[in-house]
Motif scaffolding. Structure first.
Motif, PDB file in Angstrom:
ATOM      1  N   UNK A 297      -4.822  -0.864   1.486  1.00  0.00           N
ATOM      2  CA  UNK A 297      -3.844  -0.438   3.064  1.00  0.00           C
ATOM      3  C   UNK A 297      -2.510  -1.048   3.469  1.00  0.00           C
ATOM      4  N   UNK A 298      -3.032  -2.905   3.280  1.00  0.00           N
ATOM      5  CA  UNK A 298      -1.726  -3.962   3.688  1.00  0.00           C
ATOM      6  C   UNK A 298      -1.072  -3.515   2.815  1.00  0.00           C
ATOM      7  N   UNK A 299      -0.893  -2.673   1.839  1.00  0.00           N
ATOM      8  CA  UNK A 299       0.097  -2.711   0.996  1.00  0.00           C
ATOM      9  C   UNK A 299       1.408  -1.049   1.168  1.00  0.00           C
ATOM     10  N   UNK A 300       0.212  -0.271   2.359  1.00  0.00           N
ATOM     11  CA  UNK A 300       1.349   0.922   2.539  1.00  0.00           C
ATOM     12  C   UNK A 300       1.819   0.422   4.216  1.00  0.00           C
ATOM     13  N   UNK A 308       3.916  -3.154   7.432  1.00  0.00           N
ATOM     14  CA  UNK A 308       2.725  -3.048   6.123  1.00  0.00           C
ATOM     15  C   UNK A 308       1.138  -2.595   7.200  1.00  0.00           C
ATOM     16  N   UNK A 309       0.762  -2.245   7.178  1.00  0.00           N
ATOM     17  CA  UNK A 309      -0.605  -1.851   7.568  1.00  0.00           C
ATOM     18  C   UNK A 309      -1.410  -2.612   7.488  1.00  0.00           C
ATOM     19  N   UNK A 310      -2.168  -2.520   8.852  1.00  0.00           N
ATOM     20  CA  UNK A 310      -4.013  -3.894   9.008  1.00  0.00           C
ATOM     21  C   UNK A 310      -4.666  -3.354   8.445  1.00  0.00           C
ATOM     22  N   UNK A 311      -5.703  -4.112   8.096  1.00  0.00           N
ATOM     23  CA  UNK A 311      -6.769  -4.040   7.537  1.00  0.00           C
ATOM     24  C   UNK A 311      -7.387  -3.298   8.726  1.00  0.00           C
TER      25      UNK A 311
END
Length: 817
Positions: A297-300, A308-311
């Motif tokens: 998710x954090x690569x999106x 970049x997205x957080x967890x």
């Protein structure tokens, strides 16, 4: 239309020839009761037309599932009905929202206040929300009926796609009896239900039933679990042969984690205005919340902040309760039977969920509904009649949020619906074998909404996008605020202030606001769009049909009928109103029993004309702002053939085959949107408008299929019984279902095309010959493959799949006394 007429003519010809041929082979048909004693097929009594009749005598498109079949197939919840009814699809993308489709007609539920296109009914009471019906456990049921096509006459709320009737077993006078079912399987699955029927004197009876179901999650993060408890009580009082009064109450509690999903891949801009897709490589059973999924998710990259997205910041959970009380009064008079059904239902649902790849979505909703139906059914000479009235009143209160990292929509609303209807249906017996049927219904719907949607939006610089946003540093960790989960505008502003993102002293105001970020990288924009008002919709729906008895056990029928689903108000910036949708359905069919009741062949041809379908997608409002909105979309046709074959060639062997061929196509479908929500697999032209600095595109998706509309659906089954003694038998069952490929999203992307598949269940049962007890070993999903049931495209390009169950197995013991 020409091809459909050809198919209909072929059906009529086959139906006319088969009874004559069959009777020539066997002589005069025996009575069905005699045939059953010789190993013939049993009847299922249905009440879909507001009267008790054999499903074989009902001149309507219906799949009826008996209590025995529900038990034998291990059907514990609504989603499992697809095992026995090929035409239906039921999905859940998060929380308690449920979407139902029949033959491609339905709606993806994105908010609870949208009316379902397929109407759920429980114990004769229409339910305004699908979640109320399909959150409930299936236990101590008499049957389930799936009605295919518009229900615009005899049912409480109009439905364009059809209706599902969940009918509990009723109390029985003068009888003390009971029973239970207990099963255990892998994933620590436990399901137990029990019922007791007790006669109270000569004129009353009480029936109490309860159920408990729990199961660990199918995914590694614990999602796709089951945690459900339910209780139902009914009291029947018959003071005379002309009057019966039944009172009922039920309660269901749902807990656990809830539905899950999996990152299948992601779409990223290719620099030329298009998008490139890359696979995640994550296993289908991973779930959203494991360290592996959170790392992916954090690569999106998330728009519009382009960081970049957080967890994920919240573990999903369900906490919902549904309860209701209802009554049914039947009074036989000299002019017919008067039936009155009063009901009240209430639900409360709190849920955190992560689909479609939201950081966290949250529902906090309460729904209450009151309804009253009164009808008179009787006969006068050659005319049978049903006339009645219906009243429905519903209130929904919601406080919801859908956290998308750099966008935080908050919805607070109260919606009220009031529906009034008067209906009537006449059946004229032209002769002993020929009948004409006509029906009319006038419906007046009123929708009210008082609420608002407020969007908090983090932007990088003055509308910067990659690569300029990278150069500005927006993608660096900690450069932009990622929203927590709040359902109050004031709480969001206070959080921004207390964490040093915006100026001290900033407060939430009742108007759109812009808060510059103190680090100089961009701004937080807060929009506020109230939706306050009411709308009314009125419609006359109708039905005309002809029925002809080709033989004692053969029926030919043809029907044309209309349906509508009311429009309404929605929580959307700039476009608060959506219009009704309409459908007209043509049907020709035949139902037959041959060879001393040992072969059943039902054939139905259908042609539906569907217009102004209510669909939801990201589009452009009149001010040029990109919004998520429900819109009315074009025209479509739905046509096909449905064949239902059942046979008992020898006494202890039963074979079944249900086959549906479906061609559901948009004749006209135009979708208007702009980047970054313009990833559609349809040709487009530019409109000349601009939204957020990007050109608005008109995507022409005409010719594409309707969603959840596989071209072929096939259900095959077989049961072989081996008598072991006069009182003991062994029964083996095999049931296999095929669904051809179908799209599950309006972008028509490759990943949204659900691949075709077979899925097979097997069971072996040792039982008493009168079925007073049974011990069953079962294995579901023999192929041991998780099948995609619902794809979702997230607002920032993540491609998400929701999967069906993996292979499950276990044992079940059932007994009646």
């Amino acid at each position: 239309m020409r091809n459909w007429l050809f198919s209909a003519t072929a059906i009529a010809a086959i139906s006319a020839v088969l009874p004559v041929w069959a009777q020539a082979q066997e002589g005069a048909p025996a009575a069905q009761s005699d045939a059953r004693s010789q190993g013939g097929l049993a009847d299922i009594v249905v009440t879909a037309q507001r009267r008790a009749e054999s499903a074989q005598k009902a001149a309507i498109a219906i799949d009826a599932v008996s209590a025995d079949t529900l038990l034998d197939r291990g059907i514990l919840k609504a989603e499992d009905i697809t095992k026995t009814a090929p035409s239906i699809s039921i999905t859940n993308g998060g929380g308690t929202s449920t979407s139902i489709f029949i033959r491609g007609v339905g709606n993806i539920t994105v908010a609870s206040y949208f009316d379902p296109a397929v109407t759920p009914n429980y114990d004769g009471v229409v339910l305004g929300r699908a979640a109320g019906a399909f959150g409930a456990a299936f236990y101590d049921l008499e049957r389930v009926e799936v009605l295919k096509g518009p229900q615009g006459i005899l049912y409480g709320r109009n439905a364009t796609g059809g209706a599902i009737n969940v009918i509990p077993a009723k109390p029985v006078l003068g009888e003390f009896s009971g029973g239970f079912n207990l099963s255990y399987g892998n994933y620590d699955a436990v399901a137990v239900d029990a019922h007791v029927n007790a006669g109270i004197g000569e004129n009353a009876a009480l029936r109490i039933a309860a159920s408990r179901q729990r199961r660990d999650g199918f995914n590694r993060d614990g999602t796709d679990d089951l945690d459900r408890s339910a209780l139902r009580g009914q009291l029947l009082f018959e003071p005379s042969s002309d009057l019966s009064i039944r009172l009922a109450a039920d309660y269901t509690k749902i807990g656990g984690v809830g539905p899950g999903g999996n990152y299948y891949g992601a779409y990223t801009p290719d620099g030329t205005g298009g998008y490139v897709f890359s696979l995640s490589g994550i296993d289908p059973s991973e779930g959203f919340l494991t360290p592996l999924s959170n790392a992916y998710r954090q690569t999106l990259l998330v728009a519009p902040g382009f960081g970049f997205a957080d967890p994920l910041n919240q573990y999903p959970s369900l906490d919902a309760s549904y309860w209701g009380v209802n009554g049914e009064i039947n009074w036989k008079t000299s002019i017919g039977t008067v039936t009155v059904i009063p009901a009240y239902r209430h639900s409360k649902a709190l849920s955190y969920f992560n689909g479609p790849a939201f950081n966290t979505g949250y529902y906090d909703e309460k729904t209450s509904q009151k309804s009253l139906e009164a009808r008179l059914a009787g006969s006068s000479g050659p005319i049978d009649y049903i006339v009645g009235t219906f009243y429905f009143n519903e209130e929904i209160k919601g406080n919801d949020e859908f956290n998308q990292e750099f966008i935080l929509p908050i919805q607070i609303f109260t919606q009220k619906t009031e529906s009034l209807a008067a209906f009537g249906q006449l059946t004229g017996h032209v002769s002993d074998r020929f009948r004409l049927v006509g029906g009319l219904r006038y419906t007046h719907d009123k929708k009210e909404m008082d609420g608002f949607i407020s969007n908090f939006i983090v932007s990088c610089g003055p509308g910067l996008a990659p690569p300029a946003s990278f150069a500005a540093g927006c993608a660096a960790p900690g450069a932009l605020p990622h929203f927590p989960n709040y359902t109050s505008r004031a709480d969001v502003v206070n959080w921004l202030v207390s964490n040093g993102w915006i100026a001290p002293g900033s407060t939430s105001q009742p108007n759109p606001q812009v808060f510059p970020l103190l680090n100089g990288l961009g701004a937080v924009i807060n929009t506020l769009s109230p939706t306050v008002g009411d709308l009314t919709f009125s419609r006359v729906t109708w039905k005309a049909s002809a029925e002809f008895d080709l033989g004692p056990s053969s029926l030919l029928y043809a029907t044309v009928e209309s349906g509508y689903r009311a429009g309404g108000l929605q929580q959307t910036d700039g476009r608060p109103v959506y219009r009704p949708e309409y459908i007209t359905a043509y049907t020709i069919g035949s139902k037959n029993r041959f060879f001393n009741n040992k072969v059943q062949l039902n054939i139905e041809g259908f042609y539906w004309k569907y217009k102004d379908q209510q669909i939801n997608y990201f589009t452009v409002d009149p001010s040029g702002t990109l919004i998520n909105s429900t819109e009315n979309a074009g025209r479509a046709t739905v046509k096909g053939i449905d064949v239902d074959l059942m046979a008992r060639p020898i006494r202890y062997t039963t074979l079944t085959a249900k086959v549906q061929y479906l061609k559901a196509t948009y004749k006209e479908l135009h979708l208007y949107t702009a980047a970054p929500f313009d990833n559609f697999n349809c040709p487009f032209t530019l409109t000349g408008q601009v939204a957020g600095g990007a050109p608005v595109k008109d995507f022409d998706c005409s010719g594409r299929p309707l969603l959840n509309a596989p071209e072929w659906t096939i259900n095959l089954g077989g049961e072989q019984v081996v008598p072991l003694s006069s009182a003991l038998e062994l029964a083996g069952q095999v049931n296999s279902a095929y669904r051809s490929a179908a799209y599950g999203g309006f972008e028509f992307l490759d990943f949204e095309k659900i691949s075709g598949y077979w899925q097979t269940d097997i069971a072996l049962t040792l039982r008493d010959s009168d079925r007073s007890w049974a011990l069953t070993a079962f294995l579901n999903n023999l192929e041991d493959k998780r099948r995609v049931i619902y794809p979702q495209l997230s607002p920032f390009g993540a491609a998400v799949y929701h999967y069906g169950a993996p292979q499950t197995y276990g044992v079940r013991f059932s007994a009646d006394f």
